[in-house]
Scaffold this active site. Structure first.
Site, PDB file in Angstrom:
ATOM      1  N   HIS A 184      -0.348  -1.914  -5.888  1.00 28.32           N
ATOM      2  CA  HIS A 184       0.633  -0.845  -6.071  1.00 28.32           C
ATOM      3  C   HIS A 184       0.871  -0.602  -7.553  1.00 28.32           C
ATOM      4  O   HIS A 184       0.824  -1.533  -8.366  1.00 28.32           O
ATOM      5  CB  HIS A 184       1.970  -1.202  -5.428  1.00 28.32           C
ATOM      6  CG  HIS A 184       1.938  -1.204  -3.932  1.00 28.32           C
ATOM      7  ND1 HIS A 184       2.919  -1.826  -3.172  1.00 28.32           N
ATOM      8  CD2 HIS A 184       1.073  -0.668  -3.048  1.00 28.32           C
ATOM      9  CE1 HIS A 184       2.641  -1.668  -1.883  1.00 28.32           C
ATOM     10  NE2 HIS A 184       1.521  -0.968  -1.793  1.00 28.32           N
TER      11      HIS A 184
ATOM     12  N   GLU B 283       6.782   0.194   1.634  1.00 24.86           N
ATOM     13  CA  GLU B 283       6.629  -1.196   2.087  1.00 24.86           C
ATOM     14  C   GLU B 283       7.646  -2.132   1.443  1.00 24.86           C
ATOM     15  O   GLU B 283       7.400  -3.326   1.260  1.00 24.86           O
ATOM     16  CB  GLU B 283       5.209  -1.683   1.832  1.00 24.86           C
ATOM     17  CG  GLU B 283       4.159  -0.901   2.612  1.00 24.86           C
ATOM     18  CD  GLU B 283       2.740  -1.256   2.232  1.00 24.86           C
ATOM     19  OE1 GLU B 283       1.846  -0.970   3.022  1.00 24.86           O
ATOM     20  OE2 GLU B 283       2.527  -1.806   1.135  1.00 24.86           O
TER      21      GLU B 283
ATOM     22  N   ASP C 213      -0.880   3.449  -4.217  1.00 27.99           N
ATOM     23  CA  ASP C 213      -1.810   2.330  -4.153  1.00 27.99           C
ATOM     24  C   ASP C 213      -2.827   2.494  -5.276  1.00 27.99           C
ATOM     25  O   ASP C 213      -3.362   3.589  -5.482  1.00 27.99           O
ATOM     26  CB  ASP C 213      -2.579   2.327  -2.832  1.00 27.99           C
ATOM     27  CG  ASP C 213      -1.748   1.865  -1.645  1.00 27.99           C
ATOM     28  OD1 ASP C 213      -0.581   1.501  -1.853  1.00 27.99           O
ATOM     29  OD2 ASP C 213      -2.275   1.895  -0.523  1.00 27.99           O
TER      30      ASP C 213
END
Length: 309
Positions: free
Chosen positions: A246, A55, A79
């Site tokens: 994260h 991302e 994550d």
């Protein structure tokens, strides 16, 4: 020359793959590329891992780069997804957590960028799980990481364009350090550090808990080292004070090295569980008071950054 973006992208220290929905609504996801690039081997053999953040999370990419440069090994992008208390695990599965997991665990899981080294299928001389520099990884160990990984069809809820995601379960018993670089308005970058261990849990318990999130993604069960500070009094406090969803994970307890590196770069450390006797900062830090009173912030502010914003 008409290739401006490409010309600026060669020889980058780290990179990131475009965020979900901007790409994956109509293109296959980048999970395979992320996983392989972050690993210490590919179809051409063993090589240094590339740093690629999911991302396009540049802050976590920087944390991955710190860990890689300090250890010469791959970094796991994950994550920081779910905190499971002992009570919740017993309620949902009917079984109790034990060993290092007894106080609760954090479910580290991400669709793509977890390096395959993170499966824990490399071993030290005593057979304990580790992540090695690429030049120390044997062919059989690289193959074991591949064999431990399943490439499953991508979750269509997230990835409407299709693709494949990597799936493995990290072997327990590996000392590791979870890191996060945050950016705070009017303050700048701030580092968080949590040393702990990967843990094994009962296979049926794993299946039930894994299905609660995404059973097609790689999973690492993480138990941080606890102490009597507010941020580490229990496992929930670690996740509750984490700056984002994260984190970057590296093999080994490297928190002391990260604190020293942060002081060199003038980045204050907002939370850590590194034993005080292991910490080295410049002696000038002593002029700014005690760490628990915010000396790290005062020293970094006084000396200024060694980087450009």
């Amino acid at each position: 020359m008409g290739f401006g973006e490409e010309s600026q992208g060669h020889n980058a220290l780290a990179a990131g793959f475009q965020g979900q929905r901007q790409w994956t609504d109509f293109y296959p996801n980048g999970d395979f590329a992320e996983a392989i690039l972050n690993s210490s081997f590919d179809w051409n053999g063993r090589r240094a891992p590339y740093i690629l953040a999911t991302e396009n999370d540049a802050l976590n990419g920087a944390a991955m780069l710190f860990g890689h440069l300090l250890t010469n090994t791959a970094s796991i992008f994950a994550d920081v997804r779910t905190y499971w208390s002992p009570e919740a695990v017993e309620r949902v599965t009917g079984k109790k957590l034990s060993g290092q997991a007894a106080g609760g665990i954090i479910h580290l899981i991400n669709s793509g960028a977890a390096s395959l080294d993170g499966s824990g299928m490399q071993s030290d001389a005593d057979g304990n799980p580790v992540m090695k520099p690429f030049w120390e990884i044997g062919d059989q160990e690289a193959q074991a990481c591949l064999d431990a990984t399943t490439w499953v069809p991508a979750n269509r809820e997230y990835f409407r364009g299709g693709g494949f995601s990597s799936k493995f379960l990290t072997r327990g018993g590996m000392p590791c350090t979870m890191v996060r670089l945050n950016l705070v308005k009017n303050l700048g970058p701030v580092l968080q550090i949590a040393e702990g261990w990967t843990v094994d849990i009962d296979p049926e318990t794993h299946r039930i808990l894994d299905d609660r999130t995404d059973k097609g993604w790689p999973t690492t069960w993480f138990a941080p080292r606890l102490n009597d500070t507010d941020n580490f009094r229990d496992v929930y406090s670690v996740m509750n004070n984490w700056g984002a969803n994260h984190g970057s994970i590296n093999c080994g307890h490297i928190g002391a090295d990260l604190i020293t590196l942060a002081s060199m770069l003038r980045i204050p450390v907002s939370m850590h569980n590194v034993p005080q006797e292991s910490i080295f900062r410049p002696s000038a830090w002593g002029a700014f008071g005690m760490e628990k009173e915010g000396s790290d912030y005062r020293a970094c502010a006084a000396y200024g950054p060694l980087y450009k914003k």
